[in-house]
Motif scaffolding. Structure first.
Motif, PDB file in Angstrom:
ATOM      1  N   ILE A  79      20.017   1.911 -22.536  1.00 52.97           N
ATOM      2  CA  ILE A  79      20.753   2.746 -23.305  1.00 52.97           C
ATOM      3  C   ILE A  79      21.283   3.964 -22.767  1.00 52.97           C
ATOM      4  O   ILE A  79      20.459   4.603 -21.868  1.00 52.97           O
ATOM      5  N   GLU A  80      22.382   4.403 -23.195  1.00 55.83           N
ATOM      6  CA  GLU A  80      23.083   5.562 -22.524  1.00 55.83           C
ATOM      7  C   GLU A  80      23.466   6.317 -23.766  1.00 55.83           C
ATOM      8  O   GLU A  80      24.476   5.850 -24.567  1.00 55.83           O
ATOM      9  N   TYR A  81      23.398   7.581 -23.934  1.00 50.24           N
ATOM     10  CA  TYR A  81      23.739   8.235 -25.057  1.00 50.24           C
ATOM     11  C   TYR A  81      24.162   9.618 -24.643  1.00 50.24           C
ATOM     12  O   TYR A  81      23.599  10.120 -23.827  1.00 50.24           O
ATOM     13  N   MET A  82      25.066  10.342 -25.529  1.00 51.49           N
ATOM     14  CA  MET A  82      25.387  11.693 -25.302  1.00 51.49           C
ATOM     15  C   MET A  82      24.159  12.619 -25.664  1.00 51.49           C
ATOM     16  O   MET A  82      23.376  12.389 -26.867  1.00 51.49           O
ATOM     17  N   ASP A  83      23.982  13.595 -24.696  1.00 53.80           N
ATOM     18  CA  ASP A  83      23.142  14.651 -25.080  1.00 53.80           C
ATOM     19  C   ASP A  83      23.450  15.709 -26.208  1.00 53.80           C
ATOM     20  O   ASP A  83      24.229  16.631 -25.948  1.00 53.80           O
ATOM     21  N   TYR A  84      23.383  15.298 -27.464  1.00 50.24           N
ATOM     22  CA  TYR A  84      23.754  16.242 -28.615  1.00 50.24           C
ATOM     23  C   TYR A  84      23.404  17.447 -28.597  1.00 50.24           C
ATOM     24  O   TYR A  84      23.827  18.155 -29.321  1.00 50.24           O
ATOM     25  N   THR A  85      22.141  17.623 -28.008  1.00 54.62           N
ATOM     26  CA  THR A  85      21.773  19.123 -27.921  1.00 54.62           C
ATOM     27  C   THR A  85      22.638  20.069 -27.073  1.00 54.62           C
ATOM     28  O   THR A  85      22.513  21.133 -27.329  1.00 54.62           O
ATOM     29  N   GLN A  86      23.599  19.333 -26.192  1.00 61.54           N
ATOM     30  CA  GLN A  86      24.481  20.162 -25.431  1.00 61.54           C
ATOM     31  C   GLN A  86      25.760  20.069 -25.830  1.00 61.54           C
ATOM     32  O   GLN A  86      26.626  20.037 -25.065  1.00 61.54           O
ATOM     33  N   ALA A  87      26.095  19.465 -26.936  1.00 54.03           N
ATOM     34  CA  ALA A  87      27.492  19.295 -27.433  1.00 54.03           C
ATOM     35  C   ALA A  87      28.468  20.317 -28.096  1.00 54.03           C
ATOM     36  O   ALA A  87      29.702  20.257 -28.010  1.00 54.03           O
ATOM     37  N   GLU A  88      27.628  21.231 -28.245  1.00 57.44           N
ATOM     38  CA  GLU A  88      28.296  22.524 -29.163  1.00 57.44           C
ATOM     39  C   GLU A  88      29.196  23.103 -28.198  1.00 57.44           C
ATOM     40  O   GLU A  88      28.934  23.539 -27.046  1.00 57.44           O
ATOM     41  N   GLY A  89      30.472  23.127 -28.829  1.00 61.59           N
ATOM     42  CA  GLY A  89      31.643  23.695 -28.195  1.00 61.59           C
ATOM     43  C   GLY A  89      32.155  23.091 -26.755  1.00 61.59           C
ATOM     44  O   GLY A  89      32.964  23.655 -25.907  1.00 61.59           O
ATOM     45  N   LYS A  90      31.781  21.770 -26.772  1.00 61.70           N
ATOM     46  CA  LYS A  90      32.511  21.052 -25.494  1.00 61.70           C
ATOM     47  C   LYS A  90      33.228  19.882 -25.822  1.00 61.70           C
ATOM     48  O   LYS A  90      32.780  19.252 -26.772  1.00 61.70           O
ATOM     49  N   SER A  91      34.017  19.562 -25.131  1.00 64.37           N
ATOM     50  CA  SER A  91      34.648  18.217 -25.414  1.00 64.37           C
ATOM     51  C   SER A  91      33.827  17.095 -25.041  1.00 64.37           C
ATOM     52  O   SER A  91      32.722  17.202 -24.405  1.00 64.37           O
ATOM     53  N   ARG A  92      34.023  15.983 -25.601  1.00 61.27           N
ATOM     54  CA  ARG A  92      33.280  14.646 -25.546  1.00 61.27           C
ATOM     55  C   ARG A  92      33.060  14.421 -24.037  1.00 61.27           C
ATOM     56  O   ARG A  92      31.992  13.989 -23.604  1.00 61.27           O
ATOM     57  N   ALA A  93      34.132  14.462 -23.218  1.00 56.42           N
ATOM     58  CA  ALA A  93      33.947  14.303 -21.663  1.00 56.42           C
ATOM     59  C   ALA A  93      33.003  15.280 -20.915  1.00 56.42           C
ATOM     60  O   ALA A  93      32.610  14.950 -19.810  1.00 56.42           O
ATOM     61  N   GLU A  94      32.571  16.446 -21.566  1.00 53.48           N
ATOM     62  CA  GLU A  94      32.059  17.552 -20.823  1.00 53.48           C
ATOM     63  C   GLU A  94      30.478  17.089 -21.357  1.00 53.48           C
ATOM     64  O   GLU A  94      29.641  17.825 -20.452  1.00 53.48           O
ATOM     65  N   VAL A  95      30.181  16.382 -22.463  1.00 46.54           N
ATOM     66  CA  VAL A  95      28.766  16.376 -23.066  1.00 46.54           C
ATOM     67  C   VAL A  95      28.173  15.506 -22.034  1.00 46.54           C
ATOM     68  O   VAL A  95      28.436  14.436 -21.406  1.00 46.54           O
ATOM     69  N   PRO A  96      26.785  16.082 -21.205  1.00 44.93           N
ATOM     70  CA  PRO A  96      26.099  15.238 -20.464  1.00 44.93           C
ATOM     71  C   PRO A  96      25.678  13.918 -21.210  1.00 44.93           C
ATOM     72  O   PRO A  96      25.301  13.820 -22.373  1.00 44.93           O
ATOM     73  N   HIS A  97      25.351  12.828 -20.279  1.00 45.13           N
ATOM     74  CA  HIS A  97      24.851  11.601 -20.884  1.00 45.13           C
ATOM     75  C   HIS A  97      23.198  11.644 -20.419  1.00 45.13           C
ATOM     76  O   HIS A  97      22.828  11.908 -19.283  1.00 45.13           O
ATOM     77  N   ILE A  98      22.457  10.995 -21.100  1.00 44.07           N
ATOM     78  CA  ILE A  98      21.345  10.371 -20.859  1.00 44.07           C
ATOM     79  C   ILE A  98      21.049   8.938 -20.786  1.00 44.07           C
ATOM     80  O   ILE A  98      21.434   8.051 -21.730  1.00 44.07           O
ATOM     81  N   ILE A  99      20.156   8.391 -19.856  1.00 41.00           N
ATOM     82  CA  ILE A  99      19.982   7.004 -19.764  1.00 41.00           C
ATOM     83  C   ILE A  99      18.419   6.659 -19.708  1.00 41.00           C
ATOM     84  O   ILE A  99      17.718   7.395 -19.484  1.00 41.00           O
ATOM     85  N   THR A 100      18.357   5.676 -20.888  1.00 41.81           N
ATOM     86  CA  THR A 100      16.860   5.480 -20.823  1.00 41.81           C
ATOM     87  C   THR A 100      17.031   3.770 -21.115  1.00 41.81           C
ATOM     88  O   THR A 100      18.070   3.164 -20.791  1.00 41.81           O
ATOM     89  N   ASN A 101      15.985   3.389 -21.815  1.00 44.16           N
ATOM     90  CA  ASN A 101      16.002   1.796 -22.183  1.00 44.16           C
ATOM     91  C   ASN A 101      15.362   1.492 -23.415  1.00 44.16           C
ATOM     92  O   ASN A 101      14.747   2.504 -23.946  1.00 44.16           O
TER      93      ASN A 101
END
Length: 223
Positions: free
Chosen positions: A162-184
Motif C-alpha cells: 500500500i502506497e498512499y499520499m500523506d494527506y496531513t501534509q497536503a495543504e498548499g502543495k501540489s500532488r507531486a509535492e505531497v509525501p507518500h507513505i508505504i505500508t502493507n
C-alpha cells in the motif's frame, strides 16, 4: 457413637465448603467469559452508514449481502468503530473497524466493499484486478501489487503493498509535492458473496512474513 456423628458432621461441613467454593469459582470464571469479547469474527456491513445525500454507492453498501469475516488476530488486539485522532492509511473501504493492540496503540483497520463478478474466462492470477480497481488505481492511494497466499474455487486471499499520499501534509502543495507513505495489508474476495475485505496496517506494524501468516487465517462466509 459420638465420634462417628462428629466425623459425619465434619465430613458434611467439608463437602458444603467445597460446594460453596466451586460455586464461587464458577461465578468468577463465568463473569470473565462474559467480559471477554471475541473479535475474531466480524459481521459486515459492520454498521449502517448514514447517507443524507443519497449517494448510490453508500446505498449499495448498506444493502450489501451480510457476511462474516474471520481473522485470528494476535493476542490482545481489539476492534472499535471509533477511529480516534489517528492518520490511518487511505483506502476505499466501508464500515471500517479500527484495530488496536494490547497497549491501545493503533495498528490498522479492516473494511469491506462490493463488486460484480465479471463474466468470461479470467485466470486466477489476473482475476483480482477486476475486483478492486478503486484500490489498485486510486489517485490518493494504490493497493498493488497483490500476492495471493490462498486460492479457492470462488475466493482468493493474499497480501498487498500500500502506497498512499500523506494527506496531513497536503495543504498548499501540489500532488507531486505531497509525501507518500508505504505500508502493507491484506485483501480477500469471494465471488459468491460479491464482496471483498481489506486490511490496512499502520507503517512498520507488520513484516511481510507476519502479514502472510495472518492472511492464512482469513475466511469469508455467509452470515
Amino acid at each position: 457413637m459420638m465420634k462417628e456423628i462428629q466425623a459425619e458432621r465434619g465430613g458434611a461441613l467439608v463437602l458444603a465448603a467445597l460446594v460453596v467454593m466451586s460455586m464461587i469459582s464458577s461465578m468468577l470464571f463465568k463473569d470473565t467469559e462474559v467480559n471477554e469479547k471475541d473479535y475474531s469474527v466480524m459481521p459486515f456491513p459492520a454498521y449502517y452508514t448514514e447517507n443524507p445525500q443519497n449517494i448510490p454507492q453508500i446505498d449499495e453498501i448498506n444493502s450489501a449481502m451480510p457476511f462474516n469475516c474471520k481473522v485470528e488476530w494476535p493476542q490482545g488486539w481489539t476492534l472499535s468503530e471509533d477511529p480516534g485522532d489517528v492518520n490511518w492509511p487511505v483506502g476505499e473501504l466501508y464500515t471500517p473497524l479500527y484495530i488496536y493492540d494490547e497497549n491501545n496503540t493503533p495498528v490498522g483497520y479492516i473494511g469491506f466493499n462490493v463488486f460484480e463478478p465479471v463474466e468470461g474466462e479470467v485466470s486466477d492470477s489476473e482475476y483480482h484486478k477486476t475486483v478492486w480497481p478503486a484500490l489498485r488505481l486510486g489517485s490518493t492511494a494504490v493497493w498493488d501489487p497483490f500476492t495471493p497466499v490462498l486460492t479457492g474455487f470462488a475466493s482468493q486471499i493474499g497480501i498487498v503493498d500500500i502506497e498512499y499520499m500523506d494527506y496531513t501534509q497536503a495543504e498548499g502543495k501540489s500532488r507531486a509535492e505531497v509525501p507518500h507513505i508505504i505500508t502493507n495489508g491484506i485483501l480477500a474476495y469471494d465471488t459468491g458473496l460479491k464482496t471483498y475485505v481489506g486490511i490496512a496496517f499502520m507503517p512498520g506494524v507488520m513484516t511481510r512474513d507476519q502479514a502472510i501468516e495472518l492472511a492464512m487465517t482469513v475466511r469469508l462466509y455467509a452470515a
